[in-house]
Design a protein around this motif. Structure first.
Motif, PDB file in Angstrom:
ATOM      1  N   SER A 158      -9.954   4.232  -4.017  1.00 34.93           N
ATOM      2  CA  SER A 158      -9.214   4.314  -2.772  1.00 34.93           C
ATOM      3  C   SER A 158      -9.449   6.153  -2.071  1.00 34.93           C
ATOM      4  CB  SER A 158      -7.755   4.131  -2.890  1.00 34.93           C
ATOM      5  OG  SER A 158      -7.027   4.392  -3.558  1.00 34.93           O
ATOM      6  N   SER A 185       0.453  -0.842  -0.010  1.00 32.81           N
ATOM      7  CA  SER A 185       0.086  -0.243  -0.333  1.00 32.81           C
ATOM      8  C   SER A 185       1.336   1.340  -0.167  1.00 32.81           C
ATOM      9  CB  SER A 185      -0.978  -0.538   1.237  1.00 32.81           C
ATOM     10  OG  SER A 185       0.093  -0.271   2.420  1.00 32.81           O
ATOM     11  N   ILE A 202      -4.400  -0.443  -1.164  1.00 28.29           N
ATOM     12  CA  ILE A 202      -4.587   0.593   0.319  1.00 28.29           C
ATOM     13  C   ILE A 202      -5.653   0.217   0.380  1.00 28.29           C
ATOM     14  CG2 ILE A 202      -4.727   3.026  -0.018  1.00 28.29           C
ATOM     15  CD1 ILE A 202      -2.570   3.639  -2.266  1.00 28.29           C
TER      16      ILE A 202
END
Length: 377
Positions: free
Chosen positions: A316, A189, A348
């Motif tokens: 995201s 992420s 993410i």
């Protein structure tokens, strides 16, 4: 908490013969007592338990001496096979009745309590002798069992050690979401990516040549057996390369982060797609996740699993669903204008799902102490 240590053994030619004969004795015991269980049920409509058969095995005599506990462990191994068979029957799975073991399908025996001792660079085995041992690292905890395993022409000793209680869980400070993929093995992420080494595809040409040669050999001939060994060696090399890569990658993840979040993927269903099955098997997602779990458990850290639904489609940045096929590798959100790599966006989302779960909503969390999924609160 248990941990296993695997070390290479280097037996002499005579010791190799004794080890092979010990395996043959264990295989004979397994097959004989499997037949006893089957016959007892067919003829008398009653089952035999482990204790019944352990009391019988001590009366068997063989050409070579085999330690009594090793023979008893074979009966326990058979009992575990039947326990798994009955469990699958009750749960509605395909039962898979325990099978008789042919010569190439029984490759290990175990000293469950005693009969083995490490003496410097040697391993002393009861009824077998002292064998050279390559112990490349120390063993933590108390050794409980020793399993001798044959892998084609190589021998290994696998020690199971009791480390005591699990370490106290640390308060997670650093967290990371991980999206597993095919182009990149994992995408974090924070934007980092680790490329998939594709060990199987790199060795596919060599494997194809060896398998073609195997197909031309007459069944049951010595030439076919020798060629079969060559095929197995290619597969062994691929397996060892994959193990090495996943061990190193899982160690990097556990050393750097306190909470590691993966998708809870149903890999068995995913490999049914014949277009992707080879690539999915080559990256071995399940093996990586499992290695990360036990390494995190040793250090008191966390590995959590979240629902993978829409993690690749959701933005995201704003949460908008942006539908895209597998061929589209860049996420472009028409609402907030966010543009980034598809796998990075998914990673993410995976981290965000876990963060939301720990503040009150359901989050699939792998309980490191029991291996069962539990709800995080």
């Amino acid at each position: 908490m248990r941990k296993s240590y695997k070390f290479r053994l280097y037996p002499t030619k005579e010791q190799g013969i004794i080890l092979t004969k010990t395996l043959d004795v264990c295989r004979y015991i397994y097959n004989e007592f499997l037949a006893d269980r089957r016959n007892a049920y067919d003829r008398c409509n009653r089952g035999l338990n482990i204790l019944d058969q352990i009391n019988q095995v001590k009366y068997l005599e063989f050409n070579i001496p085999v330690q009594s506990q090793v023979k008893q462990d074979v009966i326990r191994r058979l009992g575990k096979s039947f326990d798994a068979f009955f469990r699958r029957c009750k749960s509605g799975e395909i039962p898979g009745y325990p099978r008789f073991k042919s010569k190439g399908r029984y490759n290990s025996f175990t000293y469950p309590q005693s009969g083995f001792l490490i003496e410097g660079t040697k391993l002393k085995l009861s009824k077998i002798g002292t064998i050279k041992l390559k112990q490349h690292r120390g063993i933590e905890g108390k050794i409980k069992t020793c399993t001798i395993k044959r892998e084609l022409d190589q021998w290994y000793a696998v020690f199971s050690a009791d480390l005591g209680k699990c370490p106290i869980k640390v308060e997670p400070i650093t967290s990371i979401g991980i999206d597993v993929g095919l182009n990149s093995c994992v995408t974090l992420s924070n934007g980092e990516q680790f490329d998939s080494p594709e060990f199987y595809r790199k060795s596919e040409k060599s494997l194809t040549v060896q398998q073609k040669r195997l197909s031309r050999k007459k069944k049951g001939s010595e030439n076919r057996n020798r060629q079969k060994s060559k095929v197995v060696k290619v597969h062994r090399k691929i397996r060892n390369q994959r193990l090495d890569f996943n061990h190193k990658l899982s160690r990097i993840l556990v050393d750097r982060f306190d909470r590691i979040v993966f998708e809870d993927l149903n890999i068995n269903n995913m490999v049914k797609n014949h277009h992707l099955a080879k690539s999915i098997s080559d990256v071995a997602w399940g093996q990586l996740i499992q290695m990360t779990k036990y390494k995190a458990e040793e250090t008191g850290k966390f590995v959590e699993l979240v629902n993978p639904y829409n993690t690749s489609q959701m933005c995201s940045g704003c949460g908008t669903l942006v539908k895209k096929s597998l061929a589209v590798r860049t996420h472009k959100c028409p609402e907030c204008g966010l543009e980034l790599d598809r796998d990075h966006n998914a990673a993410i989302n995976i981290l965000n799902l876990c963060t939301v779960g720990t503040t009150g909503r359901a989050c699939g969390v792998m309980d490191n102490s029991s291996g069962n999924e539990a709800g995080s609160t």
